[in-house]
Structures are given as C-alpha cells and as structure tokens.
Design an enzyme around this catalytic site. Structure first.
Site, PDB file in Angstrom:
ATOM      1  CG  ASP A  46      -1.861   1.159   1.266  1.00 22.58           C
ATOM      2  OD1 ASP A  46      -2.887   1.066   0.573  1.00 22.58           O
ATOM      3  OD2 ASP A  46      -1.574   2.167   1.948  1.00 22.58           O
ATOM      4  CE1 TYR A  51       0.623   7.767   3.260  1.00 22.26           C
ATOM      5  CE2 TYR A  51       1.035   5.559   2.451  1.00 22.26           C
ATOM      6  CZ  TYR A  51       0.179   6.498   3.011  1.00 22.26           C
ATOM      7  OH  TYR A  51      -1.111   6.142   3.310  1.00 22.26           O
ATOM      8  CE  LYS A  80      -3.596   4.710   0.489  1.00 24.17           C
ATOM      9  NZ  LYS A  80      -2.202   4.504   0.950  1.00 24.17           N
ATOM     10  CG  HIS A 113      -4.469   9.773   0.227  1.00 26.00           C
ATOM     11  ND1 HIS A 113      -3.105   9.692   0.137  1.00 26.00           N
ATOM     12  CD2 HIS A 113      -4.767   9.331   1.475  1.00 26.00           C
ATOM     13  CE1 HIS A 113      -2.601   9.215   1.264  1.00 26.00           C
ATOM     14  NE2 HIS A 113      -3.589   8.996   2.096  1.00 26.00           N
TER      15      HIS A 113
END
Ligand SMILES: NC(=O)c1ccc[n+]([C@@H]2O[C@H](COP(=O)([O-])OP(=O)(O)OC[C@H]3O[C@@H](n4cnc5c(N)ncnc54)[C@H](OP(=O)(O)O)[C@@H]3O)[C@@H](O)[C@H]2O)c1
Length: 323
Positions: A46, A51, A80, A113
């Site tokens: 994921d 990130y 995302k 997201h």
C-alpha cells in the site's frame, strides 16, 4: 476470503487481504522492509505519493524483479492520488508519475486519498507544495478522470479512501465503474459498523488502515487512548498467548476486510503476516463479540485537524465518527 488469502472485489479481481503499509517508512529503510515483506509472503503493498518514498519502493521492487524470484504479476500494488492533483487533467499525469516512480508498469489499485481537494499543484514544478483547500474542485470530476485510467490500462481497479456514505452515494450516482474499495481507519475504537453495512450493500470492500492504532503518529497526545494497551484486547491476547497486535489484526481479518498494517521491523513484519494464517490462531465468537460490541471507547487516530473546514471533510457528522 479464498484459500490464497485474497478477496474478490466487485470487478472480479482478487485483492490480497493483508497489505504492507508504507506510511512513515524512511527512504533509507524501505528497501530492507520491502525485501523482508516479500520474503515472508506479503504480495500487497500500500503506497501513496504523500508518503514520499515511492521512488525508493520502485528501486527496491526493481531489484526484487531482477532476482527472478518474484514477478510483477505476483504483486498487488496500490497507489493514492493526493489532494493537490484532483483536477481532471492532473489525475492521469500524477498516475503516470506514480507508476514510473514505483517502476511497476501499472497499478493494481489507485485510490482518491481524501474526498477534499487542495489548490491544484503541478508535480513537475519544484515550487513548494501547496495544501490550501480548494472547495471548487469536486471529487466527481476526479472520479471521471480515474475511470479513464482504467480504460487506458494504466490501472486495473479504482477506489476511494476516507469517503463517507453521502460522498460514496454521489459517486455511485454517476459512475461508469463502481469504486472497488474504500480505505478507512478501522480498529475497535473506530469500528465503522454503519459504513461497513452501507458498503456491503453496494459491494464495496472496506480496507482497514491503522489497525494497530498508528502508534508511530507524530501528533500523539498524552491522553490519547492507545488500542494496543486496551484492557479487553490485552486480556484476550493473554488468553491466546499472543501479542495484542495479533488480536487487532485478526479482528480485521475475521471481518473479511482488507488489513493494511505498517511495520519496518523484520520480526513484526513476519509476526503480522502470520496472523492471516487461520492455523496460527482464530478468535472464538465470544472474544470477537467482546471486541466488536463491548469496547465503548471511540477514537480516530488520523484526523487531519487543519482541514476540518473543507466542504468535503468526511468526518464532520457525529454518525461519521461514532459508528
Ligand atoms: N488512506 C489513508 O488516508 C491512510 C491513512 C493512514 C494510513 N494508511 C495506510 O495504512 C498503513 C497502516 O496504518 P498506520 O501506519 O497509520 O498504522 P498501524 O499499521 O496501525 O501501526 C503502525 C505502528 O505499529 C507498529 N507495529 C507494527 N506491527 C506491530 C506489532 N506486531 N506489535 C507492535 N507494534 C507494531 C509499527 O512499528 P514498527 O514499524 O516499529 O514495527 C508502527 O509504529 C499505513 O502505513 C498506510 O499504508 C492510509
């Protein structure tokens, strides 16, 4: 769940039930983490642009593919779309950037997201990233652009993250492709029972993020209730002679939801993966019900406090908070 540990989504594509979360894994650590996870058996990773580690994940995946022990088609990779890229013309551009960074040819799953948008941002431009809410960009526009990605073969499946019932309902009214999943925070303090019922009716699978209560969160406050320290969870863990984390993971798995758990530690990566195995241990019905029905504390660990004024902030209503 099938015997291979996967669940069939509404588009007839299988999704591995346990995913490795990659939020807050440092760039320097990620290569070891990916290698460890693949070696113990994870096949679902994921990821998210937010990130900040997709390039490093891509480099690590590429190394793994070169060893010829694992093929791209063995993996299920989720990306995302961040809130700054919700404009129709931006969605494809951002998807291609993610695919290139992850070196993965296509995404198995691409999620919006959050339902609210930020001021449009050109990802090629190095100017500082803006995160001011732009209420004029409607996620319906974003969803239509996501559907084009499926038609073009850039992504196999598309879904949502952090959407509430009303927001999903709006997508369902206009969609050509139904969202396959909605990824939201789920653990015994935020069980999302109403959302689960709603999503089941519409054949949308829930994915549980922060199943262990996101213990690594930087915004932790002194009085936050910690799910890993919960009395009921600990007493059930003692009974089965396992770590409380194992009880929390089985709670998600026994609900037939997808479980997205992060660890950057080899032993915990391995221990978490064992939880998918029914032979490891199973919660009996009484214990499952104690967790599901008796725990009264309600708490969300991921709240994006500073965006609560956004028109599409999903958790404004009491019922979005207390399921
Ligand atoms: N869609 C969204 O908006 C959204 C939001 C949040 C998260 N996510 C996704 O969901 C993933 C998981 O959520 P999360 O990272 O917030 O929280 P989480 O998985 O609930 O918790 C991660 C924390 O638990 C620790 N941990 C892992 N396994 C453990 C074990 N067996 N025993 C004790 N501690 C353990 C980890 O430390 P170590 O690393 O040291 O093991 C880390 O501090 C994210 O990585 C991300 O991929 C999505």
């Amino acid at each position: 769940m099938s015997s291979s540990g996967s669940i069939l989504m509404n588009n007839k594509i299988e999704i591995p039930q346990l995913a490795l979360g990659t939020y807050d894994i440092a760039k320097e650590e990620i290569s070891n983490v990916i290698e460890s996870a693949l070696s113990v058996g994870y096949r679902h990773i994921d990821c998210a642009w937010l990130y900040g580690n997709e390039k490093e994940i891509g480099a690590s995946l590429s190394q793994q593919f070169q060893k010829n022990e694992i093929k791209r088609s063995d993996l299920f990779i989720t990306g995302k779309l961040w809130c700054s890229f919700h404009k129709f013309e931006r969605v494809r551009q951002q998807c291609v950037i993610t695919i290139n960074d992850l070196q993965c040819q296509y995404l198995d799953l691409f999620l919006i997201h959050w339902p609210f948008a930020f001021v449009d941002h050109d990802p090629q431009n190095n100017e500082e990233h803006q995160s001011n809410v732009d209420d004029e960009i409607d996620f319906i526009e974003t969803w239509r652009a996501m559907e084009v990605l499926v038609d073009e073969g850039l992504v196999k499946s598309i879904g949502l993250s952090n959407f509430n019932e009303e927001q999903i309902e709006r997508i369902l009214q206009i969609c050509k492709y139904k969202p396959v999943v909605n990824q939201v925070e789920i653990h015994p303090y935020c069980p999302q029972i109403q959302l689960e019922i709603f999503c089941k009716i519409h054949q949308i699978l829930l994915e549980a993020y922060a199943p262990l209560g996101a213990n690594n969160r930087q915004w932790k406050k002194e009085n936050d209730p910690e799910i890993l320290e919960d009395k009921t969870i600990k007493s059930i863990a003692d009974k089965y002679n396992v770590h409380p984390a194992a009880i929390l993971l089985r709670y998600i798995i026994d609900r037939n939801l997808v479980c997205v758990v992060k660890s950057a530690n080899y032993q915990r990566i391995e221990q978490n993966f064992q939880c998918i195995n029914q032979n490891h241990f199973q919660l009996d019905e009484e214990d499952f019900n104690k967790i599901h029905n008796d725990i009264q504390i309600r708490f969300r660990y991921h709240q994006v406090e500073e965006k609560k004024y956004a028109k599409e902030y999903p958790f404004k209503q009491w019922k979005d908070f207390i399921p």
